[in-house]
Design a protein around this motif. Structure first.
Motif, PDB file in Angstrom:
ATOM      1  N   THR A 120       0.815  -1.217   0.000  1.00 54.72           N
ATOM      2  CA  THR A 120       0.000   0.000   0.000  1.00 54.72           C
ATOM      3  C   THR A 120       0.847   1.265   0.000  1.00 54.72           C
ATOM      4  OG1 THR A 120      -0.124  -0.023   2.416  1.00 54.72           O
ATOM      5  CG2 THR A 120      -1.879  -1.171   1.206  1.00 54.72           C
ATOM      6  N   SER A 167      -3.493   6.338  -0.998  1.00 52.68           N
ATOM      7  CA  SER A 167      -4.315   7.121  -0.081  1.00 52.68           C
ATOM      8  C   SER A 167      -5.258   6.193   0.678  1.00 52.68           C
ATOM      9  CB  SER A 167      -5.123   8.162  -0.871  1.00 52.68           C
ATOM     10  OG  SER A 167      -6.025   8.843  -0.037  1.00 52.68           O
ATOM     11  N   ARG A 168      -5.238   6.264   2.002  1.00 48.16           N
ATOM     12  CA  ARG A 168      -6.058   5.380   2.832  1.00 48.16           C
ATOM     13  C   ARG A 168      -7.262   6.127   3.404  1.00 48.16           C
ATOM     14  NH1 ARG A 168      -4.732   0.732   7.278  1.00 48.16           N
ATOM     15  NH2 ARG A 168      -6.601   0.987   8.565  1.00 48.16           N
ATOM     16  N   SER A 169      -8.433   5.451   3.411  1.00 46.24           N
ATOM     17  CA  SER A 169      -9.646   5.975   4.050  1.00 46.24           C
ATOM     18  C   SER A 169     -10.128   4.922   5.033  1.00 46.24           C
ATOM     19  CB  SER A 169     -10.741   6.251   3.017  1.00 46.24           C
ATOM     20  OG  SER A 169     -10.328   7.197   2.059  1.00 46.24           O
ATOM     21  N   TYR A 172      -7.901   1.689   0.177  1.00 41.05           N
ATOM     22  CA  TYR A 172      -6.698   2.314  -0.379  1.00 41.05           C
ATOM     23  C   TYR A 172      -6.997   2.657  -1.836  1.00 41.05           C
ATOM     24  CZ  TYR A 172      -4.199   0.495   3.699  1.00 41.05           C
ATOM     25  OH  TYR A 172      -3.778   0.217   4.984  1.00 41.05           O
ATOM     26  N   ASP A 183      -5.713   3.790  -5.362  1.00 44.01           N
ATOM     27  CA  ASP A 183      -4.523   3.811  -6.205  1.00 44.01           C
ATOM     28  C   ASP A 183      -4.860   4.589  -7.469  1.00 44.01           C
ATOM     29  OD1 ASP A 183      -2.287   3.397  -7.722  1.00 44.01           O
ATOM     30  OD2 ASP A 183      -2.207   1.223  -7.419  1.00 44.01           O
TER      31      ASP A 183
END
Length: 818
Positions: free
Chosen positions: A33, A37-39, A46, A48
């Motif tokens: 990862t 960007s992680r939520s 994630y 991409d």
């Protein structure tokens, strides 16, 4: 051949001698990862953006080996805009139980099958019921990473790009051919991924292609061979424990979730149903009127124009009175959707505004827990062009010059009154209620009916001052109490209503739609307590409306050609009351009874009411009633330049006179309304049977004899003879179809054949008339005596003028549309 076989054997041996390629081991989570960007939410995501992927971090496996169980719903973020096809913005797919589980190096997604279960049984019985019925595996993907807690990282992108909504099937079912999902032009959208505590929202762009697109898609898309939609996937947390399913009662007016319970004791039905409803809990269960822990809030889509938006919110808010009457204080309200809210987010119940190329149905939908019937989200879709059609009708009735006057006959104000009804109706579906098409027969007791505008006559002209009711109805209050109120009190109310001599009537879709149904109180777009008397009244209103119709229906500068479209709903304004009156003939009054409520017995409609209906239907066949006022005909053939409008094209009467208005084709269309009712094979079968059991009730023979006497009588005005002849030809062809109908009861085909024989005898005995009349009689006699030709004409679509649509175009399904 031998050489090829040897080469193949050698190749297989070579493959067997080589060790299999090592599968790529899952990478550490941080490495897999990196840079994404992680939520965080129900499922960590994630995004991409560089590779167009959406990754999900699934929870560790539970005792069943399940890496997450969710309610999954697919929906349309954007629509096609075609009413007939029905792929509308905010349209929901079914609510399904989806589980993820690991199988080796793969993770699979599978829809479970809660329709078959063993409620409350020992585990071994529950497992047996579950394993006896197939689930649906819908996706498999690679394990990208496993973290120390056992959580599994997957790339969900290829799941998102599947045709989860059945778009190809919808296109095919609407007559569009050759469509398929283009994998190359279908992509997951990482930027649209959103994670919330109780739901995850993901999207994909899906493109469908065809080398042979149909007219509907070609009328809308910039490239007729390519159609692109944005499809939303919602993964929803299973509801917290504590919800108590309510057994569905067929008398309640609610909708139901059906399942099979293999743990049901012997002597109890195995097929069971739960009522669909929101979880609505009083803060003080002992209080007659109490606030609730979590109110039901519907949010209005701000995309609707302001005047329309306000009307819809006002009508939708009527349900607050029903919940208050059922003991729930401040339990329901309607608000404007906040600017930062997503209308497809499952946390919001939304009234969506959808534009389409032609007028179509509106509908109320739900996301439910498929195990219990608990409603988790209500979603209403309202078609924007429908109100424009209502305006056309009201302008034709009272004149376009009344628009903007602000009075009771202002077409705009009346259209807004109709929208208030629509807002209440569709929200009703989304809070769990079915149609009640008997509401109009008891003084407008339900917003879940389809309301016909009540058109009065004042000083001989149409008046709209009482067109629509205001507020929630008595049936709607009863339904809320029966579905949402305390169970003991609900059962008391249901029994009380069933046993009362003046109880509220309830008739829903299956017993209301179609010409073949025999429930006398279930009709769409009808009005009044006496369907036959209302048809007679409506015919008088229609005649007055036709005499006042003309250039006054147009706005300044509007093409005169628009008259031809505005004329149709005025000329056919009796169409639904014809169907309602027809249900008295051969009708049987029955209830959705349960044992012990006193409504177990069904009774035929009284003979006097049946004969009154027959008389009213025959009056609608009078040539004078089918005549277009002569002063109108010269106004109805104006030309129209510019590009054709699809909405207008499908709204016009057909013509056999080229581009010129054809009053005889219009007359044949109007004549087909009562003819279709009177010559319905199932109605005639009921008439035969009821007369056999009780000779005082009208039979098929009496009905057909009365029809022949009316249709084949010479009109008082010779100028009406061409209309009479057109109706006679239609009747002969329809009787010929009926006489040879493979699925009709033998008695019905025999009666139809006898009716044709009677017509032939009557025509042969007729004398006089001009050359046209004599040729007409000779043609019909020859047709009756040539069954093969009669069968050919009965089957030929081009012989029967097509009736312009009256209801909205397309089909959204009985349970949720208006």
């Amino acid at each position: 051949m031998i050489r090829n076989t040897l080469l193949a054997a050698a190749a297989v041996a070579a493959l067997l001698s080589c060790p299999p390629a090592a599968e790529a081991a899952p990478r550490p989570l941080g490495e897999a990862t990196a840079g994404l960007s992680r939520s965080d939410g129900l499922i960590p995501l994630y995004a991409d953006a560089e590779r167009g992927r959406v990754l999900m971090l699934l929870p560790p496996p539970d005792a069943e080996g399940i890496n997450g169980r969710y309610i999954h719903v697919a929906s349309l973020r954007t629509g096609l805009g075609s009413a007939p096809i029905g792929l509308d913005k905010a349209r929901l797919g079914p609510s399904r139980l989806l589980v993820f589980r690991r199988v080796g190096a793969k993770v699979v997604a599978e829809y479970e099958n809660p329709r078959f279960r063993a409620v409350g049984a020992p585990a071994v019985e529950q497992t047996s019921a579950k394993e006896a019925f197939a689930p649906s595996m819908v996706w498999a993907g690679d394990v990208l990473s496993v973290d120390p807690q056992g959580r599994i990282l997957i790339d969900i992108s290829s799941f998102l790009t599947q045709d989860a909504l059945g778009v190809v099937d919808a296109l095919k079912g609407s007559g569009e051919s050759g469509w398929s999902l283009s994998k190359e032009l279908s992509l997951a959208d990482p930027a649209a991924a959103k994670a919330f505590p109780e739901n995850v929202e993901l999207e994909a762009v899906q493109t469908f292609v065809s080398e042979t697109p149909g007219r509907e898609v070609a009328n809308i898309t910039p490239d007729a061979k390519r159609m692109t939609l944005k499809v939303r996937h919602s993964f929803v947390k299973l509801p917290d424990p504590g919800y108590q399913p309510r057994a569905f009662d067929p008398r309640s007016g609610g909708n139901a979730l059906q399942f099979l319970d293999f743990a049901a004791p012997l002597g109890e039905p195995i097929v069971k149903q739960y009522a669909l409803r929101f979880r609505l809990e009083k803060t003080d269960p002992a209080a007659a009127l109490s606030p609730v822990k979590k109110p039901i809030i519907f949010y209005m889509d701000p995309a609707a124009p302001e005047a329309i938006r306000n009307a819809l919110m006002e009508g939708a808010a009527w349900w607050a009175d029903a919940f208050e009457a059922a003991g729930f204080k401040d339990a329901y309200r309607v608000e404007l959707l906040p600017p930062d809210a997503d209308p497809l987010d499952v946390r919001y119940n939304v009234i969506n505004w959808a534009d389409r190329a032609t007028r179509g149905w509106s509908y109320g939908q739900t996301i439910i827990d498929p195990r219990t019937g608990e409603i988790l989200k209500g979603s209403v879709v309202l078609g924007a062009l429908r109100v424009r059609q209502d305006m056309l009708i009201f302008e034709g009735l009272v004149g376009a010059h009344m628009t903007g006057t602000g009075g009771p006959n202002d077409p705009a104000e009346v259209a807004l009154a109709r929208l208030r009804q629509l807002g209440a109706h569709e929200v009703g579906h989304s809070i769990g209620f079915a149609h009640n098409f008997a509401g109009s027969t008891q003084g407008r007791t339900s917003v879940m009916d389809y309301p016909a505008p009540r058109i009065l006559l004042k000083d001989g002209r149409p008046d709209l001052s009482e067109a629509y009711a205001v507020g929630i109805g008595d049936w709607d209050k009863f339904s809320v109490a029966a579905v949402y109120g305390p169970e003991g009190e609900a059962q008391r109310l249901l029994h009380q209503n069933a046993t009362a001599s003046d109880g509220l009537r309830y008739v829903t879709d299956a017993d209301s739609r179609g010409l073949d149904v025999g429930q006398p109180w279930g009709s769409l777009w009808d009005d009044g307590p006496d369907p036959a008397a209302e048809l007679t009244r409506m015919m008088a209103v229609r005649q007055a409306a036709l005499l006042s119709f003309g250039l006054g229906a147009l706005y300044p500068g509007e093409p005169v050609a628009a008259l031809r479209r505005k004329f149709v709903p005025i000329y056919l304004m009796h169409r639904y009351q014809v169907e309602a009156a027809g249900k008295l003939l051969g009708g049987v009054d029955f209830a959705y009874s349960v044992l012990g409520d006193g409504q177990e017995t069904s009774a035929p409609v009284e003979a006097s009411a049946q004969r009154a209906a027959l008389s009213a239907l025959l009056a609608a066949l009078d040539p004078a009633a089918l005549e277009t006022p002569r002063g109108l005909v010269p106004l109805m053939s104006a030309g129209l330049t510019g590009r054709p409008d699809r909405q207008t094209e499908i709204e016009l009467f057909p013509t056999l006179a080229g581009p010129i208005f054809d009053p005889l084709a219009a007359a044949e269309v109007a004549a087909s309304l009562p003819l279709d009712v009177l010559l319905n094979d199932q109605r005639l079968a009921r008439l035969i049977e009821q007369n056999r059991r009780d000779p005082s009730l009208p039979g098929a023979g009496e009905t057909l004899e009365a029809l022949i006497a009316k249709v084949f009588a010479d009109p008082a005005d010779p100028a009406l003879a061409p209309i009479a002849q057109r109706t006679q030809a239609r009747a002969v062809i329809d009787l010929g179809r009926l006489a040879q109908m493979a699925g009709a009861a033998p008695g019905v085909t025999a009666q139809a054949g006898a009716a044709l024989g009677s017509i032939s005898t009557r025509l042969k005995a007729a004398r006089g008339g001009d050359a046209t009349a004599r040729a007409h009689r000779a043609r019909l006699i020859a047709l009756i005596e040539d069954p093969a030709e009669l069968r050919r004409l009965a089957a030929a679509k081009e012989v029967r003028p097509e009736t312009p649509p009256g209801m909205p175009i397309g089909s959204a399904g009985w349970l949720d549309m208006d």
